[in-house]
Design a protein around this motif. Structure first.
Motif, PDB file in Angstrom:
ATOM      1  N   LYS A   1       0.816  -1.216   0.000  1.00 34.80           N
ATOM      2  CA  LYS A   1       0.000   0.000   0.000  1.00 34.80           C
ATOM      3  C   LYS A   1       0.851   1.268   0.000  1.00 34.80           C
ATOM      4  CE  LYS A   1      -4.256  -1.884   1.941  1.00 34.80           C
ATOM      5  NZ  LYS A   1      -5.233  -1.819   3.055  1.00 34.80           N
TER       6      LYS A   1
ATOM      7  N   ALA B   1       0.836   3.947  -2.946  1.00 27.83           N
ATOM      8  CA  ALA B   1       0.610   5.373  -2.659  1.00 27.83           C
ATOM      9  C   ALA B   1       1.753   6.216  -3.220  1.00 27.83           C
ATOM     10  CB  ALA B   1       0.465   5.591  -1.157  1.00 27.83           C
TER      11      ALA B   1
ATOM     12  N   GLU C   1       1.394   6.312  -7.011  1.00 31.61           N
ATOM     13  CA  GLU C   1       0.305   7.213  -7.402  1.00 31.61           C
ATOM     14  C   GLU C   1       0.711   8.673  -7.218  1.00 31.61           C
ATOM     15  OE1 GLU C   1      -3.010   6.044  -5.123  1.00 31.61           O
ATOM     16  OE2 GLU C   1      -3.407   4.221  -6.294  1.00 31.61           O
ATOM     17  N   THR C   2       1.394   8.968  -6.089  1.00 35.44           N
ATOM     18  CA  THR C   2       1.856  10.341  -5.862  1.00 35.44           C
ATOM     19  C   THR C   2       2.847  10.762  -6.925  1.00 35.44           C
ATOM     20  OG1 THR C   2       1.560  10.028  -3.485  1.00 35.44           O
ATOM     21  CG2 THR C   2       2.925  11.874  -4.189  1.00 35.44           C
TER      22      THR C   2
END
Length: 199
Positions: A67, A71, A74-75
């Motif tokens: 996760k 994250a 994605e950032t």
């Protein structure tokens, strides 16, 4: 005797396995220690514990590693998209700035050409005015010079006529002494001066 002493004095259990048998040999049973792994001694509890450990590791890795990694990705993807959008905006702004600069330069060149044309036209007009003024001044001076020359010529002619009349009157006086009165002499001199013209 307690259980510990009983177990200490008891002989170790021995597992019996069958060795591979070749043709012509008798079957011999070999002893196996408890540390040896045998498919016959493999039970379902070990499989269950392995799957449980795998599931726990998967859950832990998902929460701890997967996760945060997703994250972070994605950032990072959002940052890259934002950077690309900013670069595109900067490119569009630069294109608009270049177009505006080109238009400004074109307008400046047009204004400069118009100003140069206006200045050249004004200079030509000024030169024409100066030429006209010079022609007028030359014509005026010519008129003055011609008038002066005419007056001087007239005065010279008058003077020469008077001189010629006087000379003629003197010659007549010498030729005809005592025959002309002063009035006749003056009248004759004026008549001669009026008739004599020098070209």
């Amino acid at each position: 005797m307690d259980n510990a002493e009983a177990m200490a004095g008891a002989p170790e259990p021995v597992l019996v396995t069958e060795a591979p048998v070749r043709e012509g040999q008798a079957t011999v049973e070999e002893p196996v220690t408890p540390g040896d792994v045998s498919l016959r001694g493999f039970d379902g509890q070990m499989v269950l514990l392995t799957w449980v450990a795998f599931a726990v590791a998967a859950v832990v890795l998902t929460k701890v590693l997967w996760k945060p990694l997703l994250a972070f990705l994605e950032t990072r993807e959002a940052e890259i998209k934002a950077s690309l959008e900013d670069a595109e905006k900067a490119r569009v702004a630069a294109a608009h700035a270049d177009a505006k600069a080109a238009e400004t330069i074109a307008q400046a060149e047009r204004k400069a050409r118009a100003s140069a044309d206006a200045q050249a036209q004004a200079a030509r007009a000024h030169v024409a005015e100066l030429e006209n003024a010079a022609r007028e001044a030359i014509a005026e001076r010519r008129k003055v010079a011609e008038a002066t020359l005419a007056a001087e010529r007239e005065a010279t002619l008058r003077s020469l006529s008077e001189q010629a009349g006087g000379e003629i009157a003197n010659a007549l006086e010498r030729l005809l002494p005592g025959m002309l009165t002063e009035a006749q002499r003056q009248a004759y001199q004026d008549q001669i001066a009026a008739q004599v013209q020098l070209r």
